[in-house]
Design a protein around this motif. Structure first.
Motif, PDB file in Angstrom:
ATOM      1  N   VAL A  30       6.590 -26.049 -18.520  1.00 31.41           N
ATOM      2  CA  VAL A  30       7.997 -26.225 -18.875  1.00 31.41           C
ATOM      3  C   VAL A  30       8.795 -25.648 -17.707  1.00 31.41           C
ATOM      4  N   PRO A  31       9.873 -26.289 -17.247  1.00 29.42           N
ATOM      5  CA  PRO A  31      10.622 -25.755 -16.111  1.00 29.42           C
ATOM      6  C   PRO A  31      11.152 -24.340 -16.385  1.00 29.42           C
ATOM      7  N   VAL A  32      10.871 -23.411 -15.463  1.00 30.59           N
ATOM      8  CA  VAL A  32      11.356 -22.041 -15.612  1.00 30.59           C
ATOM      9  C   VAL A  32      11.222 -21.314 -14.279  1.00 30.59           C
ATOM     10  N   GLY A  33      12.061 -20.339 -14.081  1.00 23.86           N
ATOM     11  CA  GLY A  33      11.983 -19.451 -12.932  1.00 23.86           C
ATOM     12  C   GLY A  33      12.734 -18.188 -13.275  1.00 23.86           C
ATOM     13  N   GLY A  34      12.956 -17.344 -12.270  1.00 24.39           N
ATOM     14  CA  GLY A  34      13.715 -16.146 -12.560  1.00 24.39           C
ATOM     15  C   GLY A  34      13.754 -15.154 -11.421  1.00 24.39           C
ATOM     16  N   VAL A  35      14.498 -14.085 -11.655  1.00 25.91           N
ATOM     17  CA  VAL A  35      14.645 -12.982 -10.717  1.00 25.91           C
ATOM     18  C   VAL A  35      14.199 -11.708 -11.421  1.00 25.91           C
ATOM     19  N   ILE A  36      13.256 -10.998 -10.822  1.00 31.59           N
ATOM     20  CA  ILE A  36      12.855  -9.681 -11.304  1.00 31.59           C
ATOM     21  C   ILE A  36      13.729  -8.672 -10.560  1.00 31.59           C
ATOM     22  N   ILE A  37      14.458  -7.848 -11.319  1.00 35.43           N
ATOM     23  CA  ILE A  37      15.554  -7.054 -10.758  1.00 35.43           C
ATOM     24  C   ILE A  37      15.179  -5.582 -10.734  1.00 35.43           C
ATOM     25  N   SER A  38      15.302  -4.971  -9.572  1.00 28.51           N
ATOM     26  CA  SER A  38      15.054  -3.533  -9.479  1.00 28.51           C
ATOM     27  C   SER A  38      16.123  -2.773 -10.260  1.00 28.51           C
ATOM     28  N   ASP A  39      15.774  -1.573 -10.679  1.00 30.99           N
ATOM     29  CA  ASP A  39      16.683  -0.797 -11.526  1.00 30.99           C
ATOM     30  C   ASP A  39      18.036  -0.525 -10.865  1.00 30.99           C
ATOM     31  N   PRO A  40      18.097  -0.166  -9.570  1.00 29.37           N
ATOM     32  CA  PRO A  40      19.424   0.068  -8.977  1.00 29.37           C
ATOM     33  C   PRO A  40      20.302  -1.181  -8.956  1.00 29.37           C
ATOM     34  N   VAL A  41      19.717  -2.343  -8.690  1.00 31.54           N
ATOM     35  CA  VAL A  41      20.523  -3.564  -8.688  1.00 31.54           C
ATOM     36  C   VAL A  41      20.961  -3.906 -10.109  1.00 31.54           C
ATOM     37  N   ALA A  42      20.058  -3.775 -11.050  1.00 28.52           N
ATOM     38  CA  ALA A  42      20.423  -4.056 -12.442  1.00 28.52           C
ATOM     39  C   ALA A  42      21.552  -3.157 -12.913  1.00 28.52           C
ATOM     40  N   ALA A  43      21.545  -1.887 -12.472  1.00 23.77           N
ATOM     41  CA  ALA A  43      22.568  -0.937 -12.905  1.00 23.77           C
ATOM     42  C   ALA A  43      23.955  -1.322 -12.411  1.00 23.77           C
ATOM     43  N   VAL A  79       0.845  -1.187   0.000  1.00 24.10           N
ATOM     44  CA  VAL A  79       0.000   0.000   0.000  1.00 24.10           C
ATOM     45  C   VAL A  79       0.886   1.244   0.000  1.00 24.10           C
ATOM     46  N   ASP A  80       0.669   2.098  -0.989  1.00 24.48           N
ATOM     47  CA  ASP A  80       1.454   3.339  -1.117  1.00 24.48           C
ATOM     48  C   ASP A  80       2.959   3.066  -1.158  1.00 24.48           C
ATOM     49  N   GLY A  81       3.340   1.955  -1.797  1.00 25.07           N
ATOM     50  CA  GLY A  81       4.755   1.664  -1.973  1.00 25.07           C
ATOM     51  C   GLY A  81       5.480   1.239  -0.721  1.00 25.07           C
ATOM     52  N   ALA A  82       4.742   0.696   0.263  1.00 28.22           N
ATOM     53  CA  ALA A  82       5.357   0.363   1.557  1.00 28.22           C
ATOM     54  C   ALA A  82       6.163  -0.922   1.518  1.00 28.22           C
ATOM     55  N   VAL A  83       5.936  -1.773   0.511  1.00 30.75           N
ATOM     56  CA  VAL A  83       6.638  -3.063   0.453  1.00 30.75           C
ATOM     57  C   VAL A  83       7.154  -3.285  -0.964  1.00 30.75           C
ATOM     58  N   VAL A  84       8.042  -2.422  -1.408  1.00 27.95           N
ATOM     59  CA  VAL A  84       8.700  -2.632  -2.697  1.00 27.95           C
ATOM     60  C   VAL A  84      10.053  -3.274  -2.411  1.00 27.95           C
ATOM     61  N   PRO A  85      10.240  -4.544  -2.811  1.00 22.85           N
ATOM     62  CA  PRO A  85      11.518  -5.199  -2.551  1.00 22.85           C
ATOM     63  C   PRO A  85      12.582  -4.733  -3.531  1.00 22.85           C
ATOM     64  N   ASP A  86      13.772  -5.273  -3.380  1.00 15.98           N
ATOM     65  CA  ASP A  86      14.866  -4.989  -4.305  1.00 15.98           C
ATOM     66  C   ASP A  86      15.007  -6.073  -5.365  1.00 15.98           C
ATOM     67  N   LEU A  87      14.639  -7.282  -4.998  1.00 15.03           N
ATOM     68  CA  LEU A  87      14.659  -8.421  -5.912  1.00 15.03           C
ATOM     69  C   LEU A  87      13.439  -9.282  -5.632  1.00 15.03           C
ATOM     70  N   ILE A  88      12.871  -9.869  -6.688  1.00 13.55           N
ATOM     71  CA  ILE A  88      11.709 -10.753  -6.560  1.00 13.55           C
ATOM     72  C   ILE A  88      12.030 -12.044  -7.305  1.00 13.55           C
ATOM     73  N   THR A  89      11.890 -13.170  -6.635  1.00 15.16           N
ATOM     74  CA  THR A  89      12.073 -14.449  -7.319  1.00 15.16           C
ATOM     75  C   THR A  89      10.715 -15.045  -7.664  1.00 15.16           C
ATOM     76  N   PHE A  90      10.677 -15.786  -8.779  1.00 12.26           N
ATOM     77  CA  PHE A  90       9.421 -16.391  -9.231  1.00 12.26           C
ATOM     78  C   PHE A  90       9.716 -17.719  -9.906  1.00 12.26           C
ATOM     79  N   ALA A  91       8.689 -18.514 -10.093  1.00 13.62           N
ATOM     80  CA  ALA A  91       8.722 -19.775 -10.853  1.00 13.62           C
ATOM     81  C   ALA A  91       7.286 -20.292 -10.865  1.00 13.62           C
TER      82      ALA A  91
END
Length: 437
Positions: free
Chosen positions: A286-299, A266-278
Motif C-alpha cells: 500500500v503506498p506509504v512513506g514518512g519521516v522519522i523525527i529526532s526529539d529536538p526537531v519534534a520539540a 559505530v558508537d553514534g557517529a552517524v545519527v542524523p536529525d531526520l530519516i526518510t523512509f518508504a
C-alpha cells in the motif's frame, strides 16, 4: 491463463495509461498478472525471476500471506479515517519504526510515499533552523515532487527546477572519482574537503540541511567509503546544519541491516536529525512513506503549528501493512537473510562474473543491494553504450529474469527473502546474457 489477456492488458494500458519518465509513443510494457515470493508471471503463465524488486521496494517479496492478511483484516475493520484521529494500526506502525531507529527518535510523520517524505523533511529542517538552503549530491534521486526532484542530482531535475534554495555537490564515487583519488581513504578525505568548501562558499548560516541517500541507489549503489558519513555528520555539527538521511530505497532490510545507516553508525557517529523512509517498510503493498523525527526537531513543533499534512497520512491499510511487514521480517529472519545472501552468495557470485566478463568494470554493493557497472573498455572505463544495455535487458527478459537496468548498470536487487538457489539461477542467467552480449 491466456495470452489473450496479456494482449488485452497491454492494449488497455497503451490506450489509456500515461507512463512516468517516458516518451509515450514507443512503449511496450510487460504484462504482469501475478506474483509470489521472488517470481512474477504474465497471464499466459510465463514466469520471471524478479531481480528488480520492482522499483527496489518489494523487500518481503510478492504476496506475502501475513501482509495480505493484515490488509484484508484492516479493510474489514477500518479501511480509512482522517489523520487527525488516532487509530491503533498507525500507532503500532510508528512504534515499530521508532524501535528500529537510533536512540533519540520518538515520532514518525507519515506520508504517501518517499517523495513527499523528502518534501516534509526539508520543510521541517527549514522551519527548525530558520535557514533556507539544502545541499544534496549530483548523483542522487530523492523523488518526483517539487523540492524532492530539485534536490535530485540527475537529469530529471533539469526540466523541473522550480523549487528554491537547492545546492548540489559531488559525493564519493571512487570508480569515477571527481577528486583524482586512487584509494578509498583519499576519496573520503577529498570528498569531505569538497563538501566543506561548498558549505563555506554558500555560507553556513544559510544552510538548513545536508540531504544524502545513506547509500545512493538509483545513482549506482554507491556505498560510501569508511569515514565519509561520520565526516558529514561532523561537518553538520560544526556549522549547525541538520543531517537528513534518505533511507527510502536503502532502508528496512535492503542492505542487510534494518536501516542502512546502522552499518556506519559505530558508537553514534552517524545519527542524523531526520530519516526518510518508504518502499521496504511495507514492500509497497500500500503506498506509504514518512519521516522519522529526532526529539529536538519534534520539540520545535510542540507549541508551534507544523504547516503540513496529507489526507492519507498514516492510512490504516498502509499502517497495518507496515506492522505485518516488520513483524514478519523480524520473526522470519528476513533482514539476516539479506545480509547472509550478500556476504556468502550474491557478492561472491557477482565478483566471479566480473572475473569472467571484461564488460563488468566494477561490482559494488551490500546485502541485496548491488550494481554491475558495465564498460566497453576496462582500462578507460568507458560506459557501455545505451544500445548494448538495451540488448542486454532484452536478453535477460528472454531468459526469464526481470532486471533493473539504469544507464550503464545492472542493479542486482532481489527481494530480501531470496534463496541461495534463486541467486544461483539468476547468476547463471546473467552469465549467459553477458556472454551473448
Amino acid at each position: 491463463m491466456s495470452a489473450d489477456l496479456d494482449d488485452l492488458t497491454v492494449s488497455l494500458d497503451r490506450a489509456h495509461v500515461f507512463h512516468s519518465w517516458s516518451a509515450q509513443g514507443a512503449l511496450a510494457p510487460l504484462s504482469i498478472a501475478g506474483g509470489k515470493g521472488c517470481q512474477v508471471w504474465d497471464h499466459s503463465g510465463r514466469q520471471y525471476l524478479d531481480f528488480s524488486s520492482q522499483l527496489v521496494n518489494t523487500n518481503i517479496g510478492h504476496l506475502h500471506p501475513k501482509v495480505v492478511e493484515a490488509i484484508q483484516e484492516q479493510a474489514a475493520l477500518l479501511p480509512t479515517i482522517a489523520p487527525s484521529t488516532a487509530n491503533l494500526a498507525r500507532g503500532e506502525a510508528a512504534k515499530r519504526i521508532v524501535e528500529r531507529s537510533p536512540d533519540g527518535f520518538g515520532k514518525v510523520f507519515f506520508t504517501n510515499g518517499g517523495a513527499d517524505a523528502i518534501e516534509n523533511a526539508i520543510r521541517m529542517a527549514r522551519l527548525h533552523t530558520g535557514r533556507d538552503k539544502v545541499l544534496s549530491t549530483y548523483r542522487s534521486y530523492h523523488g518526483n515532487t517539487g523540492a524532492a526532484v530539485v534536490a535530485t542530482g540527475d537529469w530529471r531535475r533539469l526540466p523541473n527546477e522550480f523549487a528554491r534554495g537547492h545546492v548540489h555537490f559531488f559525493g564519493p564515487y571512487l570508480y569515477r572519482s571527481e577528486f583524482w583519488a586512487t584509494t578509498p581513504e583519499e576519496e573520503c578525505a577529498r570528498a569531505l574537503h569538497h563538501l566543506r568548501r561548498v558549505i563555506e562558499a554558500e555560507g553556513p548560516s544559510s544552510i538548513a540541511a545536508v540531504l544524502l541517500e545513506t547509500i545512493p541507489g538509483t545513482a549506482g549503489v554507491l556505498v560510501p567509503p569508511p569515514g565519509y558519513l561520520p565526516g558529514v555528520r561532523a561537518l553538520c555539527d560544526e556549522f549547525g546544519i541538520l543531517l537528513v538521511l534518505d533511507e527510502v530505497m536503502a532502508g528496512f532490510g535492503r542492505t542487510g541491516e534494518w536501516l542502512a545507516l546502522d552499518a556506519f553508525n559505530v558508537d553514534g557517529a552517524v545519527v542524523p536529525d531526520l530519516i526518510t523512509f518508504a518502499k521496504g517498510v511495507n514492500s509497497g503493498y500500500v503506498p506509504v512513506g514518512g519521516v522519522i523525527i529526532s526529539d529536538p526537531v519534534a520539540a520545535t513543533f510542540d507549541e508551534r503549528v507544523f504547516p503540513g499534512g496529507l489526507t492519507y497520512s498514516g492510512h490504516p491499510l498502509a499502517a497495518a501493512s507496515i506492522v505485518a511487514t516488520l513483524d514478519a521480517m523480524e520473526s522470519e529472519g528476513i533482514v539476516a537473510n539479506a545480509k547472509r545472501i550478500g556476504q556468502d552468495v550474491l557478492g561472491p557470485g557477482l565478483r566471479a562474473l566480473a572475473a569472467k566478463h571484461d564488460v563488468i568494470g566494477e561490482v559494488r554493493g551490500t546485502g541485496v543491494f548491488w550494481a554491475l557497472e558495465l564498460v566497453s573498455d576496462r582500462d578507460d572505463r568507458t560506459p557501455l553504450a545505451a544500445a548494448d544495455m538495451g540488448r542486454l535487458k532484452a536478453s535477460l527478459l528472454d531468459r526469464g529474469l526481470l532486471p533493473f537496468v539504469q544507464d550503464n548498470r545492472v542493479h542486482v536487487v532481489p527481494p530480501c527473502i531470496v534463496t541461495d538457489d534463486e541467486v544461483d539461477q539468476a547468476l547463471a542467467i546473467y552469465d549467459e546474457a553477458l556472454a551473448a552480449l
